[in-house]
Motif scaffolding. Structure first.
Motif, PDB file in Angstrom:
ATOM      1  N   GLY A  35       0.776  -1.230   0.000  1.00  0.00           N
ATOM      2  CA  GLY A  35       0.000   0.000   0.000  1.00  0.00           C
ATOM      3  C   GLY A  35       0.805   1.276   0.000  1.00  0.00           C
ATOM      4  O   GLY A  35       0.243   2.361   0.219  1.00  0.00           O
ATOM      5  N   TYR A  36       2.120   1.184  -0.274  1.00  0.00           N
ATOM      6  CA  TYR A  36       2.987   2.362  -0.210  1.00  0.00           C
ATOM      7  C   TYR A  36       3.388   2.837  -1.602  1.00  0.00           C
ATOM      8  O   TYR A  36       3.814   2.039  -2.443  1.00  0.00           O
ATOM      9  CB  TYR A  36       4.255   2.054   0.580  1.00  0.00           C
ATOM     10  N   GLU A  37       3.274   4.145  -1.805  1.00  0.00           N
ATOM     11  CA  GLU A  37       3.915   4.801  -2.931  1.00  0.00           C
ATOM     12  C   GLU A  37       5.325   5.188  -2.508  1.00  0.00           C
ATOM     13  O   GLU A  37       5.603   5.343  -1.308  1.00  0.00           O
ATOM     14  CB  GLU A  37       3.148   6.059  -3.336  1.00  0.00           C
ATOM     15  N   ALA A  38       6.197   5.380  -3.484  1.00  0.00           N
ATOM     16  CA  ALA A  38       7.576   5.741  -3.157  1.00  0.00           C
ATOM     17  C   ALA A  38       8.075   6.842  -4.085  1.00  0.00           C
ATOM     18  O   ALA A  38       7.905   6.769  -5.303  1.00  0.00           O
ATOM     19  CB  ALA A  38       8.489   4.526  -3.265  1.00  0.00           C
ATOM     20  N   ALA A  39       8.669   7.862  -3.484  1.00  0.00           N
ATOM     21  CA  ALA A  39       9.412   8.881  -4.215  1.00  0.00           C
ATOM     22  C   ALA A  39      10.886   8.652  -3.913  1.00  0.00           C
ATOM     23  O   ALA A  39      11.268   8.571  -2.739  1.00  0.00           O
ATOM     24  CB  ALA A  39       8.988  10.277  -3.795  1.00  0.00           C
ATOM     25  N   VAL A  40      11.711   8.550  -4.949  1.00  0.00           N
ATOM     26  CA  VAL A  40      13.091   8.099  -4.778  1.00  0.00           C
ATOM     27  C   VAL A  40      14.050   9.047  -5.483  1.00  0.00           C
ATOM     28  O   VAL A  40      13.797   9.486  -6.607  1.00  0.00           O
ATOM     29  CB  VAL A  40      13.274   6.675  -5.336  1.00  0.00           C
TER      30      VAL A  40
ATOM     31  N   GLY B  37      21.508   7.991  -1.619  1.00  0.00           N
ATOM     32  CA  GLY B  37      20.152   7.617  -2.010  1.00  0.00           C
ATOM     33  C   GLY B  37      19.149   7.799  -0.889  1.00  0.00           C
ATOM     34  O   GLY B  37      19.348   7.303   0.218  1.00  0.00           O
ATOM     35  N   VAL B  38      18.067   8.534  -1.181  1.00  0.00           N
ATOM     36  CA  VAL B  38      17.026   8.826  -0.198  1.00  0.00           C
ATOM     37  C   VAL B  38      15.663   8.555  -0.817  1.00  0.00           C
ATOM     38  O   VAL B  38      15.509   8.524  -2.041  1.00  0.00           O
ATOM     39  CB  VAL B  38      17.110  10.290   0.283  1.00  0.00           C
TER      40      VAL B  38
END
Length: 259
Positions: free
Chosen positions: A51-56, A64-65
């Motif tokens: 259920g998680y979106e990720a901005a990378v 890397g964050v």
């Protein structure tokens, strides 16, 4: 809302633990540092299943964050305006996003290496760029926090033995002054409670049995603006996640908000 910050020290090495922790902890927003993975290799699918979106913001080397969210992910900004870079390279050390009612930055501050090293000067310059980048959000009415691995212990009480760090980075007056300067933008230190012992350390070196002996440092910090600080119900270091085989050398710092 439950938000957290965690230097995972390689998302590839820590992925099973990360996924299990997200499922068990009830975290809505997680700021990650030291992903050590290229953006195209990031485990978007596995996180989406939870259920998680990720901005990378990552290139596959030592930095890397990312921001993971199950309450929305908007207005993503990668990197710092005015980032000084190191040896001609702008490193992926900062990313921000709006997640529901809260805006966060996930930051991985340069280590500094040694006080006479060019990386130390870069660290102090990077702090200046960070302060400029967050000033607008810090003074706003929306809950806002800059969360991550700052690679600075704010006070002598935030290391197990300050004498052991004499002459080292992470405790120098200039680094601590940079933290004070950042707070002058309108941020305050949300100090977590420890789950064991009397100090909320967040990092323990892998060497010399530092974790069992509790020879730690508090360098993973949450700096929030006034609306954020007023919304804090609880904050703690999840020291349990530093235990066992395959753990990161950092523990998650968790903040519960009434928003």
């Amino acid at each position: 809302m439950r938000i957290a910050t965690w230097n995972v020290n390689s998302i590839t090495a820590r992925l099973p633990r990360l996924l299990a922790w997200l499922e068990s902890s009830g975290t809505d927003v997680l700021c990650l540092q030291e992903a050590k993975i290229a953006e195209e290799q990031f485990p978007f699918d596995q996180l989406r299943e939870l259920g998680y979106e990720a901005a990378v913001h990552a290139t596959g080397r030592w930095n890397g964050v990312a921001v993971l969210s199950r309450v929305g992910l908007e207005d993503v900004v990668k990197g710092l305006p005015g980032d000084p870079g190191y040896e001609g390279v702008t490193e992926p050390r900062a990313i921000s996003a709006t997640c529901g009612a809260v805006r966060v930055w996930s930051v991985y501050v340069p280590n500094g290496r040694e006080a006479d090293h060019p990386h130390y000067a870069y660290k102090l310059q990077w702090f200046e760029a960070l302060k400029a980048a967050v000033a607008g959000d810090a003074s706003g009415s929306r809950p806002f926090a800059v969360m991550g691995d700052y690679n600075v212990a704010p006070t002598d009480d935030d290391v197990y033995d300050v004498a052991a760090f004499e002459g080292s980075t992470h405790v120098t007056p200039a680094e601590r002054a940079a933290l004070v300067s950042l707070q002058e933008a309108g941020l305050s230190d949300v100090v977590p409670r420890p789950l064991k012992y009397d100090r909320p350390y967040t990092y323990w070196d892998y060497r010399q049995l530092c974790f069992p002996k509790n020879r730690g440092m508090r360098i993973d910090l949450v700096y929030g603006n006034e609306p954020f600080a007023k919304a804090v119900k609880d904050s703690y270091v999840d020291r349990e996640e530093r235990k066992g085989k395959g753990a990161s050398d950092h523990a998650p710092v968790v903040v519960d908000l009434d928003v």
